[in-house]
Design a protein around this motif. Structure first.
Motif, PDB file in Angstrom:
ATOM      1  N   ARG A   1       0.748  -1.222  -0.181  1.00 58.33           N
ATOM      2  CA  ARG A   1       0.078   0.046   0.141  1.00 58.33           C
ATOM      3  C   ARG A   1       0.949   1.394  -0.023  1.00 58.33           C
ATOM      4  N   GLY A   2       2.095   1.337  -0.082  1.00 52.81           N
ATOM      5  CA  GLY A   2       3.005   2.218   0.020  1.00 52.81           C
ATOM      6  C   GLY A   2       4.170   2.267   0.710  1.00 52.81           C
ATOM      7  N   ALA A   3       5.055   3.241   0.771  1.00 51.23           N
ATOM      8  CA  ALA A   3       6.358   3.333   1.458  1.00 51.23           C
ATOM      9  C   ALA A   3       6.652   4.593   2.222  1.00 51.23           C
ATOM     10  N   ALA A   4       7.044   4.465   3.406  1.00 51.71           N
ATOM     11  CA  ALA A   4       7.393   5.439   4.227  1.00 51.71           C
ATOM     12  C   ALA A   4       8.860   5.620   4.394  1.00 51.71           C
TER      13      ALA A   4
ATOM     14  N   TRP B   1       6.852  18.048  -1.995  1.00 48.90           N
ATOM     15  CA  TRP B   1       5.949  16.685  -1.756  1.00 48.90           C
ATOM     16  C   TRP B   1       6.657  15.329  -2.543  1.00 48.90           C
ATOM     17  N   LEU B   2       6.671  14.180  -1.818  1.00 49.42           N
ATOM     18  CA  LEU B   2       7.067  12.980  -2.266  1.00 49.42           C
ATOM     19  C   LEU B   2       5.812  12.060  -2.181  1.00 49.42           C
ATOM     20  N   THR B   3       5.932  10.950  -2.892  1.00 47.30           N
ATOM     21  CA  THR B   3       4.822   9.924  -2.820  1.00 47.30           C
ATOM     22  C   THR B   3       5.878   8.537  -2.734  1.00 47.30           C
ATOM     23  N   ASN B   4       5.660   7.782  -1.756  1.00 49.42           N
ATOM     24  CA  ASN B   4       6.067   6.448  -1.503  1.00 49.42           C
ATOM     25  C   ASN B   4       7.736   6.834  -1.804  1.00 49.42           C
ATOM     26  N   GLY B   5       8.285   8.054  -1.136  1.00 51.72           N
ATOM     27  CA  GLY B   5       9.457   8.173  -1.182  1.00 51.72           C
ATOM     28  C   GLY B   5      10.179   8.867  -2.461  1.00 51.72           C
ATOM     29  N   VAL B   6       9.216   8.999  -3.450  1.00 54.10           N
ATOM     30  CA  VAL B   6       9.813   9.641  -4.780  1.00 54.10           C
ATOM     31  C   VAL B   6       9.107  10.904  -5.143  1.00 54.10           C
ATOM     32  N   PRO B   7       9.978  12.015  -5.426  1.00 57.90           N
ATOM     33  CA  PRO B   7       9.376  13.305  -5.698  1.00 57.90           C
ATOM     34  C   PRO B   7       8.037  13.220  -6.678  1.00 57.90           C
ATOM     35  N   ILE B   8       7.068  13.898  -6.077  1.00 55.42           N
ATOM     36  CA  ILE B   8       5.632  13.589  -6.568  1.00 55.42           C
ATOM     37  C   ILE B   8       5.731  14.250  -8.163  1.00 55.42           C
ATOM     38  N   ALA B   9       6.867  14.749  -8.587  1.00 51.96           N
ATOM     39  CA  ALA B   9       6.699  15.263  -9.840  1.00 51.96           C
ATOM     40  C   ALA B   9       7.169  14.215 -11.001  1.00 51.96           C
ATOM     41  N   ILE B  10       7.856  13.196 -10.417  1.00 51.37           N
ATOM     42  CA  ILE B  10       8.267  12.083 -11.336  1.00 51.37           C
ATOM     43  C   ILE B  10       7.521  10.723 -10.873  1.00 51.37           C
ATOM     44  N   ALA B  11       6.649  10.871  -9.838  1.00 49.35           N
ATOM     45  CA  ALA B  11       5.857   9.668  -9.517  1.00 49.35           C
ATOM     46  C   ALA B  11       4.870   9.385 -10.550  1.00 49.35           C
ATOM     47  N   PRO B  12       4.394   8.301 -10.443  1.00 55.98           N
ATOM     48  CA  PRO B  12       3.203   7.578 -11.207  1.00 55.98           C
ATOM     49  C   PRO B  12       2.197   8.683 -11.119  1.00 55.98           C
ATOM     50  N   GLU B  13       1.462   8.829 -12.501  1.00 52.47           N
ATOM     51  CA  GLU B  13       0.222   9.778 -12.210  1.00 52.47           C
ATOM     52  C   GLU B  13      -0.941   9.236 -11.395  1.00 52.47           C
ATOM     53  N   ASP B  14      -1.689  10.009 -10.795  1.00 55.76           N
ATOM     54  CA  ASP B  14      -3.054   9.675 -10.047  1.00 55.76           C
ATOM     55  C   ASP B  14      -3.928  10.641 -10.286  1.00 55.76           C
TER      56      ASP B  14
ATOM     57  N   VAL C   1       1.613   6.296   0.868  1.00 51.47           N
ATOM     58  CA  VAL C   1       2.165   7.444   1.703  1.00 51.47           C
ATOM     59  C   VAL C   1       2.880   8.508   0.997  1.00 51.47           C
ATOM     60  N   TYR C   2       2.517   9.639   1.639  1.00 54.34           N
ATOM     61  CA  TYR C   2       3.235  10.864   0.951  1.00 54.34           C
ATOM     62  C   TYR C   2       4.008  11.385   2.078  1.00 54.34           C
ATOM     63  N   GLN C   3       5.053  12.117   1.614  1.00 51.82           N
ATOM     64  CA  GLN C   3       5.981  12.956   2.440  1.00 51.82           C
ATOM     65  C   GLN C   3       6.061  14.172   2.226  1.00 51.82           C
ATOM     66  N   CYS C   4       6.021  15.078   3.141  1.00 48.60           N
ATOM     67  CA  CYS C   4       6.087  16.498   3.269  1.00 48.60           C
ATOM     68  C   CYS C   4       7.467  16.858   3.651  1.00 48.60           C
TER      69      CYS C   4
ATOM     70  N   ASN D   1       5.708  11.894   7.335  1.00 43.78           N
ATOM     71  CA  ASN D   1       4.776  11.032   6.387  1.00 43.78           C
ATOM     72  C   ASN D   1       3.544  10.861   6.768  1.00 43.78           C
ATOM     73  N   ALA D   2       2.629  10.852   5.871  1.00 51.70           N
ATOM     74  CA  ALA D   2       1.042  10.772   6.071  1.00 51.70           C
ATOM     75  C   ALA D   2       0.624   9.764   4.783  1.00 51.70           C
ATOM     76  N   PHE D   3      -0.090   8.622   5.184  1.00 51.99           N
ATOM     77  CA  PHE D   3      -0.639   8.004   4.445  1.00 51.99           C
ATOM     78  C   PHE D   3      -2.152   8.347   4.027  1.00 51.99           C
ATOM     79  N   VAL D   4      -2.326   7.943   2.710  1.00 52.23           N
ATOM     80  CA  VAL D   4      -3.868   7.887   2.200  1.00 52.23           C
ATOM     81  C   VAL D   4      -4.253   6.377   2.182  1.00 52.23           C
ATOM     82  N   ASN D   5      -5.258   6.068   2.980  1.00 52.07           N
ATOM     83  CA  ASN D   5      -5.597   4.676   2.937  1.00 52.07           C
ATOM     84  C   ASN D   5      -7.093   4.749   2.470  1.00 52.07           C
ATOM     85  N   VAL D   6      -7.323   3.965   1.373  1.00 54.52           N
ATOM     86  CA  VAL D   6      -8.686   3.862   0.959  1.00 54.52           C
ATOM     87  C   VAL D   6      -9.448   2.809   1.203  1.00 54.52           C
TER      88      VAL D   6
END
Length: 1201
Positions: free
Chosen positions: A124-127, A389-402, A424-427, A439-444
């Motif tokens: 479900r993600g990476a912190a 911002w990062l998502t799963n430890g990767v800068p959000i600009a190069i992370a997979p689209e959502d 998991v999103y990192q600020c 770290n803050a996760f979004v859990n659907v």
């Protein structure tokens, strides 16, 4: 209508059982729920960002995380993947991400320095953790240096430098003596923040040879020691004799008398400085001053006040400490050093910056498919931090689209989320002073409601207290909560209940009828669930018969009662305490159901006895005092405080007096010693009683003095040895008539705030002093000695009046008279005041300068007429500045200095001048308003002085019989140089000094070739400059001529002979003979004998330092800085020559290289020396082309020749 709010802090103690606040942002830590729900990883534990490790222990880098399924862990080091499997020293703890690096079996902590980051990952993600910087602690040795003895004149300032080695973390510095006792510190002697020891002025008792600076490295639990510093203070009576005997070649020509001087700052330097500190840290500002008498330090903040409760003064007020600094603490802080001769100050401009800190940190978000939500990351700092911002430890600009995600600065907006949106999103908030990572996760999740509170849970509370009924829940979407009472009851609402966001139902004031069954219902679009809990409201426990105060004779018995009433369903326990502790273990204490009995009372039984009634829900207590008195043959008498007086009567009512009488109450067997009379003013302070007077216990009437216009009531309190009675009932009221004031205001003053006004101030009358209604003041004034009439004005409710349009600084007669509606107070006394001051009009004239010596001048001037001062004469102020140095002939930055002389003085001394320089000065008169005009600038010149030492002495180009000397002129010539003097003498292999040769060199020369020297010989040189006044300080150097080539060839042949057997036998015989000689010498020495070498050294000591002796602290032993006792071996004194043979004043001049022809060797890590003596000094390869020679038996033999 339902009311929702958060549980207040006042109820915190009542809701400890509310273990979990359930919101839409967090999955509760319910064990059963956690086994069933998927959850992205969350970092739960990690090592600090800046992690300093002990190099003697294994390195443990923590990384713990939770999640469902359990996360796996990986590490990066310095930004790249850290392959743990390839390093046998690195292991990972089971079911954890924590690294353990084994360095205790031959590993080095330095090899693992770097920046580490942990990643915890599941489906479900990476912190990710913070960047953890690993650095091993360091406690380096002290740099070897030669510590020169300090010779100081009594009253002069002194700074002993510590200069500790740079460690990680920095060491703690303290000064001690050889006995490991801390050196006493006070306002005169104290340690600075840099570790140096500062003396504002020295005294003869400061003389000692063991000032030792210690550096304690707490991380490695080691202490390093600097070499002891010797300080010798010359008293004024003996200083001239000491200088003539021991310092004949120095520039001293007699000691000046001990004179007091105004303060100057030892640290910081200059008049201003800057300091940057981070928000939340401790701000430390320091000012250390010298002067005689010892100055005192005062701190102020310009344009503001020092923060209350956060400001502390340390180190005898030399250090200002402000804790938890914020941006509001920025500003200018001034330290003022003052003694009776004057003051100086330094202004420190403080700027408070801030590493990033959270305003709103992102929080975990649990959403249901199709819902919307936001992650907010807000931080502040100075400068403003950058948010990324990062998502799963990767800068959000190069992370997979959502497609459900949109980034808007510090906010991520989610809309119509699906299960694939879990991550998991990192600020990261960063500025130049640091960073924050969250770290803050979004859990659907799509989950029907669940109630986590156990079913049929029973709550019991005491009536009239809040009741909190728990309904912990979880669901996605977030369920709605409703409460019902009874099986078929209606939904609860209204002001009788409070509904909290975590599902808790609060009944603010529970009553007996609140008892019953309550049902909690949780529902969302996926389902509904309910749970029942039960509430029982109990009657409070009460003590209906409390223990009472008892006085008992020794040997008697006493009983304390304690009868309680309680809820019939609760089982109380009664505990008795004595003086808040357990009862003594003594059979004389008998506890019954409702009482405590004490048999055969003793003096030790005296005290306070407390009955405590406890149930499972509440506790009450009551106390009584037992007083034990001496036994008497008469029946036991109970002693107590007297009963209150009664039947108060007022008679003989007059305007200013009245008679009060009363009847005493029963004294309870302890005679009444006195009566206290109190009064109440029903007009101004109803209900407040004030002390009036007291009379002897035998008196029952008193004549009371009264004030006009007061509505009096009186009461009486009786006092005996046991205590005070209750107050009597109040007497009837008596209103005195109003009258004119009896007195006038005090503290009348007349001062001017501007050149054209007069400010009249006074202390207003208080309370009863008004004597009636309508209190006012008549303010009168007239100019003194001019025959004017009084000018008057009447004012009310003020204590100041400003008279405008007055002449500048003239005397006025002033009086302030009180009045009320009935008339005026008696005529007031007159006081003399002055109107406002203005700046002085004229400058002092006839300014003359008399030169006392090269550093001191005396200034004379004529006083200005007092009429032109236009204010209170405060003194005269001299501004003086250096125009140029007569020797350098170049102008410099003008820095004006100021000296102020209080009173009507006509002369003053200017100290601290530079010799052979041109100065200007002017004089101004000073009053309370400021300075007058300056006198014309007066130019004067200081005479020549002795020069400082030459700036350097360099010796190069050694040959068989010559050396080349080069030097630089003195940094401070202090006059016209007339010549240089060079003295030198040879030093033989036993360190004996040969004859001294002196050469005089013209002042314009900067180099000299010395010829006709002996080959392969060490020489010591003494070099100094001269002006017409005398010789300056000297600089010393040592150098060696090279060896004769024929000798080198002979040594080569001797190497060949050394391989012969007969030669080896001869050498063994010689060695045996030398051993026998050494034994004989050792025996002679133990018998008190004296070496011939010692006699020669005493006879041929260095002429530049004679007749100083080894025991006067001038020459100490060279000692290793290590703690090993066997390495502390004394060596002869020498000087160290750098590779370029340039000697500078600040360089250390102690080296083992100078004890012999040369040293081929090295030092172990513990500081001990290994190696052997050889015939040549080995140089670094980059410093010359001289060949090095390997050690051999022949060379060793040469050292004995």
């Amino acid at each position: 209508m339902m009311t929702k709010k958060t549980i207040s802090a006042s109820r915190a103690s009542l809701i400890l059982f509310l273990c979990q606040m359930i919101t839409a942002l967090e999955v509760p830590l319910d064990p059963i729920l956690l086994k069933e729900l998927s959850q992205p990883p969350t970092i739960t534990q990690q090592s600090p960002k800046d992690y300093i490790v002990d190099p003697r222990e294994n390195i443990v880098i923590q990384c713990e995380a939770k999640g469902k399924p359990p996360p796996s862990f990986s590490w990066t080091r310095n930004g790249t993947h850290f392959d743990i499997d390839k390093d046998a020293r690195v292991t990972v703890k089971p079911n954890s991400g924590t690294l353990v690096i084994n360095i205790m079996n031959g590993g080095k902590a330095e090899a693992y320095e770097g920046v580490y980051q942990c990643t915890a990952r599941n489906e479900r993600g990476a912190a990710i953790s913070n960047n953890i910087v690993i650095r091993p602690s360091r406690s380096p040795l002290w740099t070897k240096e030669k510590v020169e003895p300090k010779h100081v004149r009594e009253g002069d300032p002194l700074v002993l430098h510590c200069s500790p080695p740079v460690g990680l973390p920095p060491p703690i510095i303290f000064w001690m003596d050889n006995s490991f006792q801390r050196l006493p510190q006070n306002e005169r002697v104290s340690q600075g923040l840099n570790g140096d020891l500062y003396f504002s002025n020295v005294k003869p008792e400061d003389t000692r040879e063991d000032y030792i600076c210690y550096a304690r490295f707490n991380h490695t639990q080691t202490i390093q020691q600097k070499q002891p510093i010797s300080v010798k203070v010359f008293s004024m009576d003996s200083l001239n004799e000491t200088i003539s005997a021991n310092l004949s070649d120095t520039g001293f020509y007699g000691a000046k008398p001990l004179t007091e001087r105004r303060p100057t700052l030892l640290t910081p330097v200059g008049s201003t400085s800057n300091k940057v500190e981070l928000r939340g840290n401790v701000l430390l500002l320091e000012c250390i001053a010298e002067g005689l008498p010892t100055p005192v330090i005062r701190w102020i903040k310009e344009g503001g006040e020092l923060p209350i409760n956060r400001t502390f003064f340390e180190n005898f007020k030399k250090t200002l400490k402000i804790i938890e600094v914020s941006e509001a603490d920025s500003g200018k802080y001034k330290c003022v050093a003052r003694n009776p001769l004057g003051s100086t100050h330094h202004t420190i401009t403080v700027t408070v910056k801030a590493a990033p800190y959270w305003i709103t940190a992102p929080r975990n978000l649990v959403l249901s498919p199709g819902e919307d939500g936001t992650l907010i990351c807000r931080a502040n700092g100075n400068p403003k931090p950058n948010i990324s911002w990062l998502t799963n430890g990767v800068p959000i600009a190069i992370a997979p689209e959502d497609p459900s995600r949109k980034v808007d600065g510090d906010t991520i907006i989610f809309s119509d989320v699906q299960e694939r949106s879990s991550a998991v999103y990192q600020c990261n908030a960063s500025n130049e002073y640091g960073y924050l990572l969250a770290n803050a996760f979004v859990n659907v999740l799509a989950e029907p409601p669940r109630i986590l509170t156990p079913a049929n849970k029973l709550y019991q509370i005491i009536a009239n207290n809040p009741a909190l009924l728990d309904c912990a829940f979880f669901g996605s979407p977030v369920p709605e909560i409703e409460w019902f009472k009874g099986v078929k009851g209606s939904i609860l609402h209204g002001d009788l209940y409070v509904f909290h966001d975590n599902g808790t139902l609060e009944i603010p004031v529970a009553q007996k009828d609140s008892t019953g069954t309550y049902t909690c219902v949780a529902r969302n679009k996926l389902g509904k669930v309910q749970n029942e809990v039960h509430l029982e409201v109990k009657d409070p426990t009460m003590i209906i018969k409390q223990p009472e105060y008892k006085i008992i004779q020794k040997g008697g018995q006493v009983s304390f009662e304690c009868t309680i009433k309680h809820d019939r369903t609760l089982m109380p326990t009664i505990t008795w305490l004595k003086d808040n502790g357990e009862l003594p273990v003594d059979e004389r204490f008998i506890i019954h159901k409702d009482s405590l009995a004490i048999m055969n009372v003793t003096d030790k039984d005296d005290g306070t006895y407390t009955c405590v009634a406890n149930t499972t829900l509440d506790s009450v207590s009551a106390s009584a005092v037992l007083t034990v008195v001496a036994a008497t043959p008469t029946p036991a008498i109970i002693y107590d405080r007297p009963d209150p007086p009664f039947d108060l009567e007022l008679t003989d009512q007059l305007e200013r007096s009245i008679q009060l009488s009363w009847i005493p109450g029963y004294d309870n067997n302890s005679p009444i010693t006195n009566f206290v009379i109190e009064y109440e003013d029903g007009m101004r302070e109803p209900g407040v009683w004030h002390y009036q007077t007291e009379v002897h216990g035998t008196q029952t009437t008193v004549q009371l003095k009264l004030s006009p216009y007061v509505n009096y009531s009186f009461r009486v309190i009786a006092v005996n040895e046991i205590g005070r009675s209750q107050p009597s009932e109040a007497s009837e009221q008596y209103l005195t008539k109003a009258a004119k004031p009896d007195e006038n205001p005090s503290g009348v003053q007349g001062i001017g705030s501007e050149p054209d006004n007069l400010v009249i101030i006074w202390e207003p009358l208080k309370g009863f002093q008004s004597n009636g209604p309508g209190l006012q003041y008549k303010v009168s004034w007239r100019q003194k000695d001019v025959g004017d009439e009084w000018t008057s004005v009447i004012v009310a409710n003020v204590s100041k009046y400003i008279v405008s349009g007055t002449p500048t600084f003239v005397p006025y007669e002033i009086k302030v008279q009180a009045l009320n509606d009935l008339g005026y107070a008696p005529e007031p006394a007159e006081v003399i005041g002055h109107s406002g001051e203005d700046l002085p009009m004229v400058a002092p004239g006839n300014v003359q300068v008399h030169i006392v010596n090269s550093t001191l001048a005396k200034v004379h001037w004529d006083p200005v007429p007092l009429k032109t001062v236009r204010g209170h004469l405060q003194g005269y102020r001299i501004y003086y500045w250096k125009v140029q140095s007569l020797s350098k002939r170049r102008r410099r930055h003008v820095e004006k200095k100021i000296l102020t002389f209080s009173g009507n003085k006509t002369h003053g001394m200017l100290p601290g001048l530079e010799p052979y320089s041109s100065y200007k000065l002017n004089v101004r008169v000073v009053n309370g308003k400021g300075e007058g005009p300056a006198s014309p600038d007066k130019l004067f010149k200081t005479p020549e002085g002795v020069p400082s030492s030459p700036s350097f002495l360099k010796i190069s180009n050694p040959t068989l019989d010559s050396l080349t000397l080069e030097w630089g002129p003195p940094t401070h010539p202090n006059g016209v140089l007339i010549a240089y003097t060079l003295k030198f003498q040879p030093i033989n292999s036993t360190h004996e000094l040969g004859p001294l040769i002196e050469i005089r060199i013209p002042a314009n020369e900067t180099s000299l070739i010395l010829s006709n020297l002996n080959y392969s010989t060490r020489y010591k040189f003494y070099f100094y400059a001269q002006t017409s006044v005398g010789s300056g300080s000297q600089i010393t150097e040592e150098a060696v001529t090279i060896m004769d080539e024929g000798k080198l060839a002979m040594a080569s042949r001797q190497v060949d002979i050394a391989t012969q057997g007969w030669f080896i036998g001869l050498m063994c015989a010689v060695a045996l003979l030398i051993l026998i000689l050494l034994i004989v010498c050792f025996i002679r020495r133990n018998k008190g004998g004296k070496y011939p070498v010692k006699e020669k050294e005493d006879a041929h000591a260095d002429p530049e330092i004679q007749p100083m002796k080894e025991d006067d602290g001038t020459f100490g032993e060279y000692r290793s800085l290590e703690s090993d006792a066997e390495d502390h071996k004394p060596l002869k004194k020498g000087s160290r020559t750098p590779s370029d043979r340039t000697v500078k004043k600040e360089d250390s001049d102690d080296s083992l290289v100078d004890y012999g022809e040369g040293v081929n060797g090295q030092f172990n890590e513990d500081g001990s020396f290994i190696g052997q003596y050889s015939g040549k000094k080995e140089k670094e390869p980059a410093e010359g082309n001289e060949s090095s020679e390997a050690p051999s038996p022949v060379n060793a033999m040469n050292s004995f020749v």
